[in-house]
Design a protein around this motif. Sequence first.
Motif, short mmCIF file in Angstrom:
data_model
loop_
_atom_site.label_atom_id
_atom_site.label_comp_id
_atom_site.label_asym_id
_atom_site.label_seq_id
_atom_site.Cartn_x
_atom_site.Cartn_y
_atom_site.Cartn_z
N MET A 1 0.84 -1.19 0.00
CA MET A 1 0.00 0.00 0.00
C MET A 1 0.87 1.24 0.00
SD MET A 1 -1.40 0.20 3.94
CE MET A 1 -2.24 1.73 3.61
N THR A 2 0.29 2.36 -0.40
CA THR A 2 1.00 3.63 -0.37
C THR A 2 0.25 4.62 0.50
OG1 THR A 2 1.87 5.46 -1.70
CG2 THR A 2 -0.17 4.45 -2.47
N TYR A 3 0.97 5.47 1.22
CA TYR A 3 0.34 6.49 2.05
C TYR A 3 0.24 7.83 1.32
CZ TYR A 3 1.08 3.20 5.85
OH TYR A 3 1.05 2.09 6.65
N SER A 4 0.96 7.96 0.19
CA SER A 4 0.98 9.22 -0.53
C SER A 4 -0.24 9.35 -1.45
CB SER A 4 2.24 9.33 -1.38
OG SER A 4 3.39 9.37 -0.56
N PRO A 5 -0.75 10.56 -1.62
CA PRO A 5 -1.84 10.77 -2.57
C PRO A 5 -1.37 10.48 -3.99
CG PRO A 5 -1.57 12.66 -1.11
CD PRO A 5 -0.37 11.79 -0.91
N ASN A 6 -2.31 10.14 -4.86
CA ASN A 6 -1.93 9.93 -6.26
C ASN A 6 -1.78 11.29 -6.94
OD1 ASN A 6 -4.58 10.79 -6.98
ND2 ASN A 6 -5.34 8.72 -6.60
N LEU A 7 -1.53 11.27 -8.25
CA LEU A 7 -1.22 12.50 -8.96
C LEU A 7 -2.48 13.26 -9.38
CD1 LEU A 7 1.91 11.51 -11.07
CD2 LEU A 7 1.79 12.64 -8.85
N LEU A 21 -4.92 2.73 -11.19
CA LEU A 21 -3.72 3.52 -10.93
C LEU A 21 -2.55 2.63 -10.59
CD1 LEU A 21 -5.24 6.32 -8.66
CD2 LEU A 21 -5.04 6.29 -11.15
N SER A 22 -1.35 3.15 -10.86
CA SER A 22 -0.12 2.51 -10.43
C SER A 22 0.25 3.10 -9.08
CB SER A 22 0.99 2.77 -11.45
OG SER A 22 2.20 2.19 -11.04
N PRO A 23 0.15 2.33 -7.99
CA PRO A 23 0.26 2.92 -6.65
C PRO A 23 1.57 3.66 -6.39
CG PRO A 23 -0.63 0.70 -6.52
CD PRO A 23 -0.17 0.90 -7.93
N GLN A 24 2.70 3.13 -6.84
CA GLN A 24 3.96 3.75 -6.49
C GLN A 24 4.15 5.09 -7.18
OE1 GLN A 24 7.30 1.15 -6.05
NE2 GLN A 24 8.76 2.71 -6.69
N SER A 25 3.83 5.19 -8.46
CA SER A 25 4.02 6.44 -9.19
C SER A 25 2.85 7.39 -9.02
CB SER A 25 4.21 6.16 -10.68
OG SER A 25 3.01 5.67 -11.25
N GLY A 26 1.66 6.86 -8.73
CA GLY A 26 0.47 7.69 -8.64
C GLY A 26 -0.14 8.02 -9.98
N MET A 27 0.38 7.43 -11.06
CA MET A 27 -0.12 7.66 -12.41
C MET A 27 -1.21 6.64 -12.76
SD MET A 27 3.53 8.14 -14.39
CE MET A 27 2.74 8.26 -15.99
N GLU A 65 -2.92 16.34 2.01
CA GLU A 65 -3.85 15.28 1.61
C GLU A 65 -3.30 13.89 1.92
OE1 GLU A 65 -4.41 16.15 -2.55
OE2 GLU A 65 -6.05 17.55 -2.16
N LYS A 66 -2.15 13.83 2.54
CA LYS A 66 -1.52 12.54 2.82
C LYS A 66 -2.16 11.85 4.02
CE LYS A 66 2.98 10.30 3.36
NZ LYS A 66 4.42 10.45 3.11
N PRO A 333 4.33 24.68 -1.18
CA PRO A 333 4.47 23.74 -2.30
C PRO A 333 3.62 22.48 -2.07
CG PRO A 333 6.61 24.58 -1.63
CD PRO A 333 5.62 25.04 -0.60
N CYS A 334 2.95 22.03 -3.12
CA CYS A 334 2.01 20.90 -3.00
C CYS A 334 2.68 19.69 -2.36
CB CYS A 334 1.47 20.52 -4.38
SG CYS A 334 0.59 21.86 -5.22
N LYS A 335 3.82 19.28 -2.89
CA LYS A 335 4.46 18.06 -2.40
C LYS A 335 5.12 18.27 -1.05
CE LYS A 335 3.12 15.73 -5.89
NZ LYS A 335 1.95 14.82 -5.70
N MET A 336 5.49 19.51 -0.74
CA MET A 336 6.03 19.77 0.59
C MET A 336 4.95 19.60 1.64
SD MET A 336 8.28 23.05 1.88
CE MET A 336 9.54 22.77 0.64
N MET A 337 3.72 20.03 1.33
CA MET A 337 2.61 19.83 2.26
C MET A 337 2.36 18.36 2.53
SD MET A 337 -0.43 22.57 1.60
CE MET A 337 -0.34 22.65 -0.19
N ASN A 338 2.55 17.53 1.50
CA ASN A 338 2.23 16.11 1.63
C ASN A 338 3.39 15.24 2.09
OD1 ASN A 338 -0.41 16.48 0.79
ND2 ASN A 338 -0.02 15.93 -1.34
#
Length: 506
Positions: A1-7, A21-27, A65-66, A333-338
Amino acid sequence: MTYSPNLSSAFNDTFHRSRHLSPQSGMCSFCTEDCEGPCEIALAAVLGARAVYPTNTGANQIASEKDYPLDYSHFNINGRVFGAVGAGLNFAEANIFRVNLESEYGRFHPVRLAMPLILPALIKMNWEDYFGGAAMAGVTCVIGEDSRTKDPELRLEHGKVVHFPALQKMLDAFRRYDRGYGQIVLQCNIEDDMMGVPEYAIQVHGAQAIELKFGQGAKGTQPVNRLKDREEALIKQALGHLVLPDPTDPAIVQAEADGVCPNFYIYSRLPIWDEEYLIPRIAELRQLGAKNIYLKMAGYDREDIRRVLQLGSQAEVDMITFDGAGGGSGYSPCKMMNEWGLPTVLLEETVLQITRDMKNNGLYVPAITITGGFSSEDQVFKALAYGRGHVTSVGIGRAAMAAAMTGKHIGQRIEAGEVPKAYQKYGSSVAQIYGDLPELRALYGKAADDFSPGAIGVFSYLNKLAFGLKHFAALNRKFDMKYLDQTDLIPLTRDAKDLIKGRWFD
């Protein structure tokens, strides 16, 4: 599983074409060349560097959103049916209404809190009601960094602020309702400090408290803003901002003439502060008249946290606020927040370990506030209980902002005769619908009937949190918040158990 939001994100209204979706890339697992998007990749392909930051800004708030693998939801709240700590074992004293929420902090000039909450830094959206509601509720609140940039009348001479009249309005938003609890604090970043904002605030507007900012949980670096053109870049540079590239560089001037000028960005400087500068600086601000000094820190490297705590001890600051990952509200920054920083519960644990060592060595430890993603009384209770009496208060930022905004909006609707359907069953006027207005009348008299619905909304929201806290404290037969500790928490997961090991299970 992944804890990060997708793209895809509410930050920028991005979404996926496919539900696969591809869980690791979020694509999307199946990406087509004719897709118009916009997922985050498609948005970046068009907007470039601008896509690092949210595009949905303006009168909005933004937070992580994480879904972190460990937070306060991994604990339940304990309960007891025997005894009474902090009250007589009788019906008159041992009841929910007698739970004491008041506390006090301050090294040289004590500040009383009516409840163990503070409202962290804000200077956007409905700040008037945010500060006014804080005063009504009896808690400390903070004017956000770069507040000088909100004043069109701002004037500098030789790089120093000499005219910033809007600051008086900011301070007065709290002062006009001040009832002897809490304090309004002016937060200053490196730019504010360089421009002499603390001195100006203290000497001209009578500011009594200054917070020096190292960082916040959703924004570990200072923000970057793209400017419209070279003309705007020159204006910002004249106001003392760091603008890149330099709009006065002859090569840039020629590039503009040739029609090939690059984008300009305004960038707030990173704090280049250390003990050698800050400790004398804090002493200087006190000599100028500051009664209380605060620091704002986030979930940086553990040694940085330790160093800020030790610096705060040496300088004898009054409070340090630690802001964990998972919260937000500002332009980050979006990714810094997450993806950046210590989640709040782990930040609290880190701070507790360091402060325990400091106390064992006989060092002064400032009051500690923990913030980052709090919005309800159960979360506040858990953070205070986890803090074992060493955490003075919990910061409620984004949620209190929401209370200010919605309180104002709903009040305006009611006053316009357009009572929202959800509230029609309570009445048809602000006096009938706003349930805690009688509490404000008891504090301020009938003048409370003319208070802004937004400020009433902040007061009412914080009053709800306070009343809920009293219930949880009474549930554990503790009638003063200072008695809360980790035995008031039940770990639900192995990770939570490990954090409070030995207190429930072997």
